[in-house]
Design an enzyme around this catalytic site. Structure first.
Site, PDB file in Angstrom:
ATOM      1  N   HIS A 267       5.390   4.547  10.187  1.00 15.46           N
ATOM      2  CA  HIS A 267       6.319   4.039   9.932  1.00 15.46           C
ATOM      3  C   HIS A 267       7.546   2.593  10.226  1.00 15.46           C
ATOM      4  O   HIS A 267       6.578   1.499   9.476  1.00 15.46           O
ATOM      5  CB  HIS A 267       7.059   5.382  10.186  1.00 15.46           C
ATOM      6  CG  HIS A 267       8.575   5.529   9.599  1.00 15.46           C
ATOM      7  ND1 HIS A 267       9.051   5.036   8.438  1.00 15.46           N
ATOM      8  CD2 HIS A 267       9.821   6.694  10.425  1.00 15.46           C
ATOM      9  CE1 HIS A 267      10.335   5.187   7.847  1.00 15.46           C
ATOM     10  NE2 HIS A 267      10.619   6.534   9.037  1.00 15.46           N
ATOM     11  N   HIS A 308       2.103   3.077   0.788  1.00 15.80           N
ATOM     12  CA  HIS A 308       3.559   3.982   1.046  1.00 15.80           C
ATOM     13  C   HIS A 308       3.415   5.527  -0.344  1.00 15.80           C
ATOM     14  O   HIS A 308       2.751   5.648  -1.037  1.00 15.80           O
ATOM     15  CB  HIS A 308       4.192   3.183   0.159  1.00 15.80           C
ATOM     16  CG  HIS A 308       5.905   4.234   0.414  1.00 15.80           C
ATOM     17  ND1 HIS A 308       6.842   4.984  -0.014  1.00 15.80           N
ATOM     18  CD2 HIS A 308       6.519   3.097   1.605  1.00 15.80           C
ATOM     19  CE1 HIS A 308       7.600   5.163   0.682  1.00 15.80           C
ATOM     20  NE2 HIS A 308       7.783   4.524   1.268  1.00 15.80           N
ATOM     21  N   ASP A 365       7.320  -3.344   5.246  1.00 18.50           N
ATOM     22  CA  ASP A 365       6.865  -4.558   5.969  1.00 18.50           C
ATOM     23  C   ASP A 365       5.871  -5.216   6.061  1.00 18.50           C
ATOM     24  O   ASP A 365       5.943  -5.767   7.209  1.00 18.50           O
ATOM     25  CB  ASP A 365       6.397  -3.393   7.117  1.00 18.50           C
ATOM     26  CG  ASP A 365       7.061  -2.243   7.874  1.00 18.50           C
ATOM     27  OD1 ASP A 365       8.586  -2.368   8.433  1.00 18.50           O
ATOM     28  OD2 ASP A 365       7.342  -1.021   7.669  1.00 18.50           O
TER      29      ASP A 365
HETATM   30  N1  ACO Z   1      -4.982   0.482   4.326  1.00 15.85           N
HETATM   31  C1  ACO Z   1      -6.158   0.947   4.123  1.00 15.85           C
HETATM   32  N2  ACO Z   1      -6.368   2.097   3.539  1.00 15.85           N
HETATM   33  C2  ACO Z   1      -5.274   3.247   3.198  1.00 15.85           C
HETATM   34  C3  ACO Z   1      -3.923   2.219   4.083  1.00 15.85           C
HETATM   35  C4  ACO Z   1      -3.836   0.887   4.815  1.00 15.85           C
HETATM   36  N3  ACO Z   1      -2.416   0.738   4.605  1.00 15.85           N
HETATM   37  N4  ACO Z   1      -3.186   3.397   3.264  1.00 15.85           N
HETATM   38  C5  ACO Z   1      -3.354   4.200   2.472  1.00 15.85           C
HETATM   39  N5  ACO Z   1      -4.929   3.927   2.591  1.00 15.85           N
HETATM   40  C6  ACO Z   1      -5.864   5.199   2.090  1.00 15.85           C
HETATM   41  C7  ACO Z   1      -6.281   6.259   2.848  1.00 15.85           C
HETATM   42  O1  ACO Z   1      -7.172   6.138   3.683  1.00 15.85           O
HETATM   43  C8  ACO Z   1      -6.437   7.135   1.882  1.00 15.85           C
HETATM   44  O2  ACO Z   1      -7.716   6.972   1.424  1.00 15.85           O
HETATM   45  P1  ACO Z   1      -8.870   8.538   0.388  1.00 15.85           P
HETATM   46  O3  ACO Z   1      -7.858   8.853  -0.362  1.00 15.85           O
HETATM   47  O4  ACO Z   1     -10.023   7.094   0.590  1.00 15.85           O
HETATM   48  O5  ACO Z   1      -8.758   9.399   2.231  1.00 15.85           O
HETATM   49  C9  ACO Z   1      -5.911   7.240   0.827  1.00 15.85           C
HETATM   50  O6  ACO Z   1      -5.297   5.796   0.798  1.00 15.85           O
HETATM   51  C10 ACO Z   1      -4.160   7.511   0.778  1.00 15.85           C
HETATM   52  O7  ACO Z   1      -3.551   7.320   2.548  1.00 15.85           O
HETATM   53  P2  ACO Z   1      -2.641   8.521   2.109  1.00 15.85           P
HETATM   54  O8  ACO Z   1      -3.141   8.124   4.550  1.00 15.85           O
HETATM   55  O9  ACO Z   1      -3.081   9.625   1.931  1.00 15.85           O
HETATM   56  O10 ACO Z   1      -1.318   7.981   2.400  1.00 15.85           O
HETATM   57  P3  ACO Z   1       0.115   8.578   2.485  1.00 15.85           P
HETATM   58  O11 ACO Z   1       1.020   8.345   1.835  1.00 15.85           O
HETATM   59  O12 ACO Z   1      -0.264  10.313   3.976  1.00 15.85           O
HETATM   60  O13 ACO Z   1       0.206   7.825   3.847  1.00 15.85           O
HETATM   61  C11 ACO Z   1       0.916   5.014   5.217  1.00 15.85           C
HETATM   62  C12 ACO Z   1       1.157   6.031   4.009  1.00 15.85           C
HETATM   63  C13 ACO Z   1       1.264   6.705   6.001  1.00 15.85           C
HETATM   64  C14 ACO Z   1       2.681   4.643   4.521  1.00 15.85           C
HETATM   65  C15 ACO Z   1      -0.092   4.789   4.387  1.00 15.85           C
HETATM   66  O14 ACO Z   1      -0.540   4.328   4.302  1.00 15.85           O
HETATM   67  C16 ACO Z   1      -0.581   3.554   5.857  1.00 15.85           C
HETATM   68  O15 ACO Z   1      -1.119   4.298   7.053  1.00 15.85           O
HETATM   69  N6  ACO Z   1      -0.139   2.774   6.336  1.00 15.85           N
HETATM   70  C17 ACO Z   1      -0.102   1.439   6.275  1.00 15.85           C
HETATM   71  C18 ACO Z   1       0.865   2.108   8.079  1.00 15.85           C
HETATM   72  C19 ACO Z   1       2.391   1.094   7.186  1.00 15.85           C
HETATM   73  O16 ACO Z   1       2.899  -0.243   6.588  1.00 15.85           O
HETATM   74  N7  ACO Z   1       3.052   2.089   6.979  1.00 15.85           N
HETATM   75  C20 ACO Z   1       4.200   1.632   6.435  1.00 15.85           C
HETATM   76  C21 ACO Z   1       5.404   2.565   5.123  1.00 15.85           C
HETATM   77  S1  ACO Z   1       6.381   1.875   4.874  1.00 15.85           S
HETATM   78  C22 ACO Z   1       7.321   2.794   6.415  1.00 15.85           C
HETATM   79  O17 ACO Z   1       7.715   3.275   6.585  1.00 15.85           O
HETATM   80  C23 ACO Z   1       8.635   1.622   6.412  1.00 15.85           C
END
Ligand code: ACO
Length: 430
Positions: A267, A308, A365
Site C-alpha cells: 500500500h 493496482h 507511488d
Molecule cells: N510486479 C510483478 N508482478 C505483479 C505485480 C508487480 N508489481 N503486481 C501484480 N503482479 C502480478 C501478480 O503476481 C499476479 O500474477 P498471476 O496472475 O500470474 O498470479 C497478477 O499480477 C495480479 O496481481 P495480484 O497480486 O493478484 O493483484 P492485487 O490486486 O491483489 O494486488 C497490488 C495489487 C498489491 C498493488 C500489487 O500489484 C502489488 O503488490 N504491487 C506492488 C506494490 C505497490 O506498488 N503497491 C502500491 C499500490 S497503490 C497504493 O496503495 C497507493
C-alpha cells in the site's frame, strides 16, 4: 436500489432467492447479498474483498478500466491543475467546493489547530532516535485521544468536525517532528503565516541557526502530491479506518489504525520501496535482470510502484505525477539519474507480455518518491507524506460513516481447521 433482481437457486434445496441489484450513480451494479445466509444458508467467499462493496459512499469515484478518478464528481486532473490541497480537503469533507469565505474560514480553522500539546513532543522524544516515522506517527496519533478526551463523542457532529480538523491540521506537525527527532533537531513550531504545504516544509527543514526560506516550487509540488493522495475510496487503509470506526472507536484510534495499514509495502509503503528498488537496480543495464525477477513466481521480488487492484488501464495520478516530476526537477535545476532509470523501467515493463497481459501499469507511488527526493525529503518520510495527504480521505470517510446508520464490520470465514476433539492431558501428548 433498482427494480432489477438476480435469481440464485440452490440446487440442493431447490430454494430460489431474488437478489436486489443496487446501482450507484456510476460504476458496476452490485448484488445485495445481505439475505443470502438467512435465506439459503450460504456465505460468500471473496479474499481481499476484490468484488465486495462494504458501504455506499458519495465521496470518491474510480473507474479502473477507464483510468478515472473523481473527488465529489470533480476529475482529479482539474483539481490537480486548479485547486489547492486545503480547498480539496474542504471538498472531500463537506461535499462542495467552498465559497471564498468558507475557504478562508476553513483554512483559518486548520491553521489554528496545527500546534500539538507540548507533551506530544515529549512523547516523541521517548522514541528511539532512529524509530521509523510511521511508527511514531501511528503511536502519537493514537495517543491524541488522551489529549482531547473531552471532545470524543462520535455521536456529536461538532465533536466529529473538530476531530477531523485537528487530525488534518496536526498530522504534518507530528510527521515533521518525527523527522526532527531523528535528526536531533529542536522542535519547530507551525508558522501560521504560511500555507499548508509551506508550513510543513518549514517545520521539516528550518533550524534555529539560520533563516529558512520556503522554496515556492517545492511547496507547489508538495501541495499537488497532497491533492493526489487525498482520497482513493475504499483502499486498505481507508477500509481499516471504517472498520475500526464501525465499532464506535474514537477518530484518533481509527486514523492511527489507518496509518498502520498504510505502512505496508503493498500500500503506501510502496513509495519508499520504489526508491529502494531503483537504487538497488542502480543502472539501466540491470533492468532486464530485475524484470525477470519480477516475473519469477519463486522470487518474492515485485516491481514496486506497479500494479493496482482497481486500475487496469492506467493510474491517472501516476500520469500527473510523471509530468510533475519532469517539471519539478527542471524548476529546481536538478537532474536525477533515478528518473531516467524509472522511465526506462516503465518503458520496458509496458512492452513486456507479462505486464501487458496482467494490465500492470505504474501507480501513484512509482514517481512520487523521485519528487520527494528532489525536495530533500528522506526516503523514510515518503510514507508519512502519503499519510498527511490521505488523512483528509480517512477523516472524510469516517465522518460519512459516523453520520449515518452503520453496522459493525465483521467478515466471516471458511473454517478449515480440525473438527471437534477431546482434550489430551500433557503427559499423554506425543
Ligand atoms: N510486479 C510483478 N508482478 C505483479 C505485480 C508487480 N508489481 N503486481 C501484480 N503482479 C502480478 C501478480 O503476481 C499476479 O500474477 P498471476 O496472475 O500470474 O498470479 C497478477 O499480477 C495480479 O496481481 P495480484 O497480486 O493478484 O493483484 P492485487 O490486486 O491483489 O494486488 C497490488 C495489487 C498489491 C498493488 C500489487 O500489484 C502489488 O503488490 N504491487 C506492488 C506494490 C505497490 O506498488 N503497491 C502500491 C499500490 S497503490 C497504493 O496503495 C497507493
Amino acid at each position: 436500489m433498482t427494480d432489477r433482481k438476480l435469481s440464485l437457486t440452490d440446487p440442493d434445496s431447490g430454494k430460489t432467492l431474488e437478489l436486489p441489484v443496487v446501482a450507484g450513480t456510476e460504476g458496476d451494479p452490485t448484488m445485495d447479498i445481505t439475505r443470502l445466509n438467512r435465506e439459503l444458508g450460504y456465505f460468500t467467499y471473496d479474499p481481499g474483498y476484490g468484488t465486495t462493496a462494504n458501504c455506499k459512499s458519495d465521496i470518491t469515484f474510480i473507474d479502473g478500466t477507464e483510468g478515472i478518478l473523481r473527488y465529489r464528481g470533480y476529475p482529479i486532473e482539474q483539481l490537480a491543475e486548479k485547486s489547492s490541497f486545503v480547498e480539496v480537503a474542504y471538498l472531500l469533507l463537506y461535499g462542495e467546493l467552498p465559497t471564498e469565505s468558507e475557504l478562508s474560514g476553513f483554512d483559518r480553522d486548520i491553521t489554528y489547530h496545527t500546534m500539538v500539546h507540548e507533551q506530544v513532543n515529549t512523547f516523541i522524544r521517548g522514541f528511539h532516535y532512529d524509530a521509523h516515522p510511521m511508527a511514531i506517527l501511528s503511536g502519537v496519533i493514537a495517543s491524541m485521544a488522551g489529549f482531547y478526551q473531552h471532545n470524543l463523542d462520535v455521536n456529536d457532529p461538532e465533536h466529529r468536525d473538530l476531530a477531523a480538523k485537528r487530525l488534518i491540521a496536526k498530522m504534518p506537525t507530528v510527521a515533521a517532528a518525527a523527522y526532527r527527532h531523528y535528526m536531533g533537531w529542536p522542535s519547530a513550531y507551525p508558522r501560521n503565516s504560511l500555507n499548508y504545504a509551506e508550513r510543513f516544509l518549514h517545520m521539516m527543514f528550518s533550524v534555529p541557526a539560520e533563516a529558512y526560506e520556503v522554496n515556492p516550487v517545492a511547496a507547489k509540488a508538495l501541495d499537488l502530491l497532497f491533492i493526489l493522495h487525498a482520497d482513493h475510496e475504499q483502499n486498505a487503509s481507508t477500509s481499516t479506518v471504517r472498520l475500526v470506526g464501525s465499532t464506535g472507536a474514537n477518530p484518533y484510534a481509527c486514523v492511527a489504525a489507518g496509518i498502520a495499514a498504510l505502512w505496508g509495502p503493498a500500500h503506501g509503503g510502496a513509495n519508499e520501496a520504489v526508491l529502494r528498488m531503483l537504487n538497488q537496480i542502480g543502472d539501466v543495464s540491470r533492468v532486464a535482470e530485475y524484470m525477470e525477477k519480477a516475473k519469477d513466481k519463486d522470487d518474492p521480488f515485485r516491481l514496486m510502484g506497479f500494479g493496482h487492484r482497481v486500475y487496469k488501464n492506467f493510474d491517472p495520478r501516476a500520469t500527473i505525477i510523471r509530468k510533475a516530476c519532469h517539471e519539478v526537477l527542471a524548476d529546481l535545476g536538478q537532474s536525477d539519474p533515478l528518473l531516467y532509470l524509472a522511465m526506462e523501467l516503465e518503458r520496458i515493463a509496458l512492452e513486456d507480455d507479462y505486464f501487458v497481459e496482467r494490465k500492470l501499469y505504474p501507480n501513484v507511488d512509482f514517481y512520487s518518491g523521485i519528487i520527494y527526493k528532489a525536495l530533500g525529503i528522506p526516503t523514510s518520510m515518503f510514507t508519512p507524506m502519503f499519510a498527511i495527504g490521505r488523512t483528509v480521505g480517512w477523516v472524510s470517510q469516517w465522518l460519512e460513516q459516523s453520520a449515518s446508520p452503520h453496522r459493525i464490520g465483521r467478515p466471516r470465514q471458511i473454517y478449515t481447521g480440525k473438527g471437534e476433539r477431546d482434550y489430551i492431558a500433557i503427559d499423554h501428548r506425543a
